[in-house]
Design a protein around this motif. Structure first.
Motif, PDB file in Angstrom:
ATOM      1  N   GLU A 123       2.152  14.561 -40.690  1.00  0.00           N
ATOM      2  CA  GLU A 123       1.576  13.219 -40.598  1.00  0.00           C
ATOM      3  C   GLU A 123       1.649  12.683 -39.175  1.00  0.00           C
ATOM      4  O   GLU A 123       0.729  12.006 -38.712  1.00  0.00           O
ATOM      5  CB  GLU A 123       2.265  12.266 -41.572  1.00  0.00           C
ATOM      6  CG  GLU A 123       2.071  12.637 -43.037  1.00  0.00           C
ATOM      7  CD  GLU A 123       0.628  12.562 -43.506  1.00  0.00           C
ATOM      8  OE1 GLU A 123      -0.184  11.812 -42.926  1.00  0.00           O
ATOM      9  OE2 GLU A 123       0.295  13.268 -44.484  1.00  0.00           O
ATOM     10  N   LEU A 124       2.731  12.992 -38.450  1.00  0.00           N
ATOM     11  CA  LEU A 124       2.827  12.577 -37.049  1.00  0.00           C
ATOM     12  C   LEU A 124       1.764  13.281 -36.207  1.00  0.00           C
ATOM     13  O   LEU A 124       1.120  12.664 -35.352  1.00  0.00           O
ATOM     14  CB  LEU A 124       4.224  12.851 -36.493  1.00  0.00           C
ATOM     15  CG  LEU A 124       5.325  11.927 -36.994  1.00  0.00           C
ATOM     16  CD1 LEU A 124       6.697  12.454 -36.560  1.00  0.00           C
ATOM     17  CD2 LEU A 124       5.125  10.497 -36.524  1.00  0.00           C
ATOM     18  N   GLU A 125       1.572  14.568 -36.451  1.00  0.00           N
ATOM     19  CA  GLU A 125       0.542  15.298 -35.712  1.00  0.00           C
ATOM     20  C   GLU A 125      -0.846  14.726 -35.997  1.00  0.00           C
ATOM     21  O   GLU A 125      -1.692  14.679 -35.110  1.00  0.00           O
ATOM     22  CB  GLU A 125       0.611  16.790 -36.048  1.00  0.00           C
ATOM     23  CG  GLU A 125       1.826  17.454 -35.419  1.00  0.00           C
ATOM     24  CD  GLU A 125       2.032  18.897 -35.852  1.00  0.00           C
ATOM     25  OE1 GLU A 125       1.371  19.357 -36.813  1.00  0.00           O
ATOM     26  OE2 GLU A 125       2.867  19.567 -35.230  1.00  0.00           O
ATOM     27  N   ALA A 126      -1.069  14.252 -37.222  1.00  0.00           N
ATOM     28  CA  ALA A 126      -2.371  13.679 -37.586  1.00  0.00           C
ATOM     29  C   ALA A 126      -2.678  12.387 -36.820  1.00  0.00           C
ATOM     30  O   ALA A 126      -3.840  12.035 -36.637  1.00  0.00           O
ATOM     31  CB  ALA A 126      -2.425  13.417 -39.092  1.00  0.00           C
ATOM     32  N   ILE A 127      -1.633  11.683 -36.355  1.00  0.00           N
ATOM     33  CA  ILE A 127      -1.856  10.449 -35.593  1.00  0.00           C
ATOM     34  C   ILE A 127      -1.638  10.631 -34.094  1.00  0.00           C
ATOM     35  O   ILE A 127      -1.548   9.660 -33.353  1.00  0.00           O
ATOM     36  CB  ILE A 127      -1.018   9.261 -36.134  1.00  0.00           C
ATOM     37  CG1 ILE A 127       0.482   9.546 -36.080  1.00  0.00           C
ATOM     38  CG2 ILE A 127      -1.474   8.873 -37.524  1.00  0.00           C
ATOM     39  CD1 ILE A 127       1.366   8.359 -36.449  1.00  0.00           C
ATOM     40  N   GLY A 128      -1.544  11.896 -33.645  1.00  0.00           N
ATOM     41  CA  GLY A 128      -1.535  12.151 -32.211  1.00  0.00           C
ATOM     42  C   GLY A 128      -0.268  12.706 -31.606  1.00  0.00           C
ATOM     43  O   GLY A 128      -0.225  12.988 -30.410  1.00  0.00           O
ATOM     44  N   TRP A 129       0.782  12.888 -32.384  1.00  0.00           N
ATOM     45  CA  TRP A 129       2.006  13.486 -31.864  1.00  0.00           C
ATOM     46  C   TRP A 129       1.810  14.996 -31.731  1.00  0.00           C
ATOM     47  O   TRP A 129       1.074  15.606 -32.488  1.00  0.00           O
ATOM     48  CB  TRP A 129       3.187  13.184 -32.782  1.00  0.00           C
ATOM     49  CG  TRP A 129       3.608  11.754 -32.749  1.00  0.00           C
ATOM     50  CD1 TRP A 129       3.038  10.726 -33.451  1.00  0.00           C
ATOM     51  CD2 TRP A 129       4.650  11.187 -31.981  1.00  0.00           C
ATOM     52  NE1 TRP A 129       3.679   9.554 -33.154  1.00  0.00           N
ATOM     53  CE2 TRP A 129       4.683   9.801 -32.262  1.00  0.00           C
ATOM     54  CE3 TRP A 129       5.581  11.709 -31.083  1.00  0.00           C
ATOM     55  CZ2 TRP A 129       5.600   8.942 -31.666  1.00  0.00           C
ATOM     56  CZ3 TRP A 129       6.502  10.848 -30.498  1.00  0.00           C
ATOM     57  CH2 TRP A 129       6.502   9.483 -30.788  1.00  0.00           C
TER      58      TRP A 129
END
Length: 125
Positions: free
Chosen positions: A81-87
């Motif tokens: 989920e963090l990767e989905a928002i740019g992490w």
């Protein structure tokens, strides 16, 4: 280069989320009605209003923990989920630990990020 780069450190035990530590900027501002708006854009744009300065720190801690639990239980897992928002995942020390950061390559980013208050947030799940 930022002094405190936005970073997530995620610990799991047998695949289960155990604890999370993050360095992220937070913003607060006085709303027209006298309440205080808390903004956590690095958590997907999380915003909430509180009545007084006394509530700010506890509310930020609660928002952070709620975000971690929510995406773990009702999403595809915290890292995904963090990767989905740019992490971006940048290092895996051990099987049980993930590290993610968010550093877009835009000149204005350093200035923007440094206008917030950098907080270290930590929670056990």
């Amino acid at each position: 280069m930022l002094e405190n780069e936005p970073t997530f450190e995620i610990f799991r035990e047998d695949g289960v989320l155990i604890s999370v530590k993050a360095i992220i900027p937070t913003w607060t501002k006085q709303a027209d009605d006298g309440s205080i708006e808390i903004l956590l854009p690095h958590l997907g744009g999380a915003t909430i209003f509180v009545e007084s300065e006394d509530d700010v720190d506890k509310t930020i801690d609660d928002m952070f923990k709620a975000f971690c639990i929510m995406v773990e239980k009702h999403g595809n897992g915290l890292e995904h989920e963090l990767e989905a928002i740019g992490w971006k995942s940048f290092k895996k020390h051990k099987v049980n630990q993930s590290l993610l950061n968010m550093l877009p390559e835009r000149p204005v980013y350093d200035f923007m990020i440094n206008t917030g208050s950098t907080r270290v947030l930590q929670t056990a799940i």
